[in-house]
Design a protein around this motif. Sequence first.
Motif, short mmCIF file in Angstrom:
data_model
loop_
_atom_site.label_atom_id
_atom_site.label_comp_id
_atom_site.label_asym_id
_atom_site.label_seq_id
_atom_site.Cartn_x
_atom_site.Cartn_y
_atom_site.Cartn_z
N LEU A 178 0.83 -1.20 0.00
CA LEU A 178 0.00 0.00 0.00
C LEU A 178 0.86 1.25 0.00
O LEU A 178 0.57 2.22 -0.71
N ASP A 179 1.93 1.23 0.79
CA ASP A 179 2.83 2.38 0.85
C ASP A 179 3.57 2.56 -0.47
O ASP A 179 3.86 3.69 -0.88
N ASN A 180 3.90 1.45 -1.12
CA ASN A 180 4.64 1.52 -2.38
C ASN A 180 3.76 1.88 -3.57
O ASN A 180 4.28 2.25 -4.64
N HIS A 181 2.44 1.76 -3.40
CA HIS A 181 1.51 2.06 -4.49
C HIS A 181 0.39 2.96 -3.96
O HIS A 181 -0.76 2.53 -3.80
N PRO A 182 0.71 4.22 -3.69
CA PRO A 182 -0.28 5.14 -3.08
C PRO A 182 -1.45 5.49 -3.99
O PRO A 182 -2.44 6.05 -3.52
N LEU A 183 -1.36 5.16 -5.27
CA LEU A 183 -2.44 5.45 -6.19
C LEU A 183 -3.25 4.20 -6.55
O LEU A 183 -3.91 4.15 -7.58
N CYS A 184 -3.17 3.20 -5.68
CA CYS A 184 -3.88 1.95 -5.91
C CYS A 184 -4.59 1.49 -4.64
O CYS A 184 -4.10 1.71 -3.53
N PHE A 185 -5.72 0.84 -4.81
CA PHE A 185 -6.34 0.14 -3.68
C PHE A 185 -6.11 -1.35 -3.86
O PHE A 185 -5.88 -1.84 -4.96
#
Length: 334
Positions: free
Chosen positions: A54-61
């Motif tokens: 989640l931290d590595n992909h802030p534009l994804c759920f």
Amino acid sequence: MFNIEKYFFYKNNVDFSNDILKLILLDTWSFIIIQGQDSKIFLQNQLTIDIDELDNHPLCFFNALHCNVKGKILTNMHIFKYKYGYCYIVKKNIVKYYLNQIKKYRYIYKIDFLLQKSQILLGVSGINSNKILSQIFNNYDFSSNKQNLFIYNNNIFLKFMSPIKRYFMILDKKHAKLLIKYLIKRNILVYDSDQWTKFYMEIGYPIFNKDNSIKFFAQESNMEVFNAINFNKGCYLGQEIISISKIRKKKNKSLFLLEGSANFMPSFYDELEFYNNQKNDIYKIYSRGGILSAIKFNNNIIWIQAILKKEFQFSSSIKLIKDKHSNFCIKKFN
């Protein structure tokens, strides 16, 4: 005062069409925001996914499960990084029950939970849904394929691509009113949350609520298909049971979608029976039920989502015990 109910007073029944643009009131869903200096470690120790993602992909759920120590599902969720914490979307009727179930763990960590207040949850679906949203929200680009999470002026948009392009939106009253008036003025049809449930059922995404919480194991839910279980991360609640089931390939039940008709809308505690082609027998199953959700279409066809014994895949006729005239068959996920 903004009265959202007046815009959804005359709602359409669930229909099979996915292409037509729809406005959906998601009032049976809610969200939880977790904040605090221990929020990440708390979730890492509780959920079935790696929170680092989640931290590595802030534009994804991401999709995830929260299980108990025995590996049974408390709830599933869509979760994403939000401001100084994390936000996850669950069924509204499970929020109070869910927080009560995990309160013993909350005291160990420095965390706070924030619940839905004035925000309004809406859905928009259809082929051109991203273009419509862009027109409403100052040409904001909702079409990027590199992300499935969009934030515009603190309003949150989760983008789904299956079975049709659709957006789950958490909006403040100002932007909710703007969107609703814009779409209704253009005669866009409005629906209740059963239409959104239909999308989930169609793709095999299980719907967990208060009634069916802590009744089923992780691998029985079909959530592996949605990358909701990371078998490589460290310890988390229920991991031992989940890992053993994976190694032993132990899975006695599976998620099914049933289509048919009945004289009433079934619920979790309703029993099913089926005729098994291989053994020529009729079985009565689940004294406590296995039905997760049910919806009725505008032509009175009923869909049932249920976690059932794997023998169901061989069945030719499925009935509700309380309705001998009911008749259902297994429908493949989209």
